[in-house]
Design an enzyme around this catalytic site. Sequence first.
Site, PDB file in Angstrom:
ATOM      1  N   CYS A   1     -92.767   8.429 142.589  1.00 28.09           N
ATOM      2  CA  CYS A   1     -93.688   8.574 143.616  1.00 28.09           C
ATOM      3  C   CYS A   1     -93.267   8.987 144.920  1.00 28.09           C
ATOM      4  CB  CYS A   1     -94.355   7.093 143.945  1.00 28.09           C
ATOM      5  SG  CYS A   1     -95.416   6.281 142.644  1.00 28.09           S
TER       6      CYS A   1
ATOM      7  N   HIS B   1     -93.234  10.380 132.759  1.00 27.89           N
ATOM      8  CA  HIS B   1     -92.836  11.654 132.874  1.00 27.89           C
ATOM      9  C   HIS B   1     -92.502  12.252 131.486  1.00 27.89           C
ATOM     10  CE1 HIS B   1     -89.235   8.966 133.249  1.00 27.89           C
ATOM     11  NE2 HIS B   1     -88.389   9.974 132.586  1.00 27.89           N
TER      12      HIS B   1
ATOM     13  N   ASN C   1     -89.975   9.629 126.858  1.00 29.07           N
ATOM     14  CA  ASN C   1     -89.185   8.581 126.471  1.00 29.07           C
ATOM     15  C   ASN C   1     -89.941   7.482 126.972  1.00 29.07           C
ATOM     16  OD1 ASN C   1     -86.721   9.856 125.508  1.00 29.07           O
ATOM     17  ND2 ASN C   1     -85.982  10.176 127.605  1.00 29.07           N
TER      18      ASN C   1
ATOM     19  N   ASP D   1     -85.100  18.735 136.727  1.00 31.98           N
ATOM     20  CA  ASP D   1     -84.247  17.644 136.696  1.00 31.98           C
ATOM     21  C   ASP D   1     -83.062  17.711 137.499  1.00 31.98           C
ATOM     22  OD1 ASP D   1     -84.305  15.026 134.215  1.00 31.98           O
ATOM     23  OD2 ASP D   1     -82.430  15.528 135.358  1.00 31.98           O
TER      24      ASP D   1
ATOM     25  N   HIS E   1     -90.592  15.501 129.861  1.00 28.47           N
ATOM     26  CA  HIS E   1     -89.270  16.578 129.981  1.00 28.47           C
ATOM     27  C   HIS E   1     -89.490  17.706 129.475  1.00 28.47           C
ATOM     28  CE1 HIS E   1     -85.760  13.391 131.058  1.00 28.47           C
ATOM     29  NE2 HIS E   1     -86.886  12.590 130.385  1.00 28.47           N
TER      30      HIS E   1
ATOM     31  N   HIS F   1     -91.780   5.323 135.712  1.00 33.38           N
ATOM     32  CA  HIS F   1     -92.834   6.230 136.257  1.00 33.38           C
ATOM     33  C   HIS F   1     -93.184   7.497 135.262  1.00 33.38           C
ATOM     34  CE1 HIS F   1     -95.339   8.461 139.763  1.00 33.38           C
ATOM     35  NE2 HIS F   1     -95.417   9.228 138.599  1.00 33.38           N
TER      36      HIS F   1
HETATM   37  P1  AMP Z   1     -85.617   9.179 131.551  1.00 38.36           P
HETATM   38  O1  AMP Z   1     -84.145   8.921 131.171  1.00 38.36           O
HETATM   39  O2  AMP Z   1     -86.414   9.811 130.271  1.00 38.36           O
HETATM   40  O3  AMP Z   1     -86.423   8.234 132.276  1.00 38.36           O
HETATM   41  O4  AMP Z   1     -85.769  10.438 132.408  1.00 38.36           O
HETATM   42  C1  AMP Z   1     -85.341  10.367 133.964  1.00 38.36           C
HETATM   43  C2  AMP Z   1     -84.807  11.804 134.400  1.00 38.36           C
HETATM   44  O5  AMP Z   1     -84.839  11.632 135.849  1.00 38.36           O
HETATM   45  C3  AMP Z   1     -83.346  12.009 134.029  1.00 38.36           C
HETATM   46  O6  AMP Z   1     -83.029  13.079 133.166  1.00 38.36           O
HETATM   47  C4  AMP Z   1     -82.822  12.238 135.461  1.00 38.36           C
HETATM   48  O7  AMP Z   1     -81.809  13.157 135.560  1.00 38.36           O
HETATM   49  C5  AMP Z   1     -84.085  12.264 136.232  1.00 38.36           C
HETATM   50  N1  AMP Z   1     -83.720  12.214 137.760  1.00 38.36           N
HETATM   51  C6  AMP Z   1     -83.590  11.004 138.285  1.00 38.36           C
HETATM   52  N2  AMP Z   1     -83.658  10.996 139.558  1.00 38.36           N
HETATM   53  C7  AMP Z   1     -84.081  12.156 139.873  1.00 38.36           C
HETATM   54  C8  AMP Z   1     -84.118  13.049 141.051  1.00 38.36           C
HETATM   55  N3  AMP Z   1     -84.209  12.353 142.339  1.00 38.36           N
HETATM   56  N4  AMP Z   1     -84.658  14.361 141.008  1.00 38.36           N
HETATM   57  C9  AMP Z   1     -84.729  14.806 140.125  1.00 38.36           C
HETATM   58  N5  AMP Z   1     -84.485  14.521 138.556  1.00 38.36           N
HETATM   59  C10 AMP Z   1     -84.222  13.041 138.666  1.00 38.36           C
HETATM   60 ZN    ZN Z   2     -94.256   5.884 140.698  1.00 37.37          ZN
END
Ligand code: AMP
Ligand code: ZN
Length: 116
Positions: A7, A100, A87, A30, A102, A98
């Site tokens: 957010c 997302h 995921n 990422d 990939h 939140h």
């Molecule tokens: P998931 O494991 O599917 O929940 O993916 C979360 C993703 O968010 C991971 O690939 C992290 O590397 C990425 N992530 C976490 N914090 C940040 C951030 N501040 N900026 C960019 N990517 C992030």
């Molecule tokens: Zn959020």
Amino acid sequence: MEECIFCKIASGEIPSSKVYEDEHWFAFKDISPCAPVHILVIPKKHIRDIFELTPEKEGMMSDFFSTVRHIAMQEGLQEKGFRLVVNTGAAAGQTVFHFHAHIIGGRELGWPPFSE
Ligand code: AMP
Ligand code: ZN
């Protein structure tokens, strides 16, 4: 969701490498890329996961694939393709609650993608 990092990224409170933004969606690189192209696409509105996509929130999802396609083309992934991963739940590897997606590409990707 005050404490949600995505957010805060969508609102600009936490900086990110933005690659795309429209009314409903925000996309950024990422922070820990697993491929030459690794982009996260998030709704600006806080939605925890697919299970929280209630019917009234599904309207905004109608442009989800258009958004993904636009970003993939913008990143030059049209020819060689890419993988789209959502995921859902901790056991599936979701670490940020939140929604997302990939977008992963720019190299050969093995299948299946998981390990024991
Ligand atoms: P998931 O494991 O599917 O929940 O993916 C979360 C993703 O968010 C991971 O690939 C992290 O590397 C990425 N992530 C976490 N914090 C940040 C951030 N501040 N900026 C960019 N990517 C992030
Ligand atoms: Zn959020």
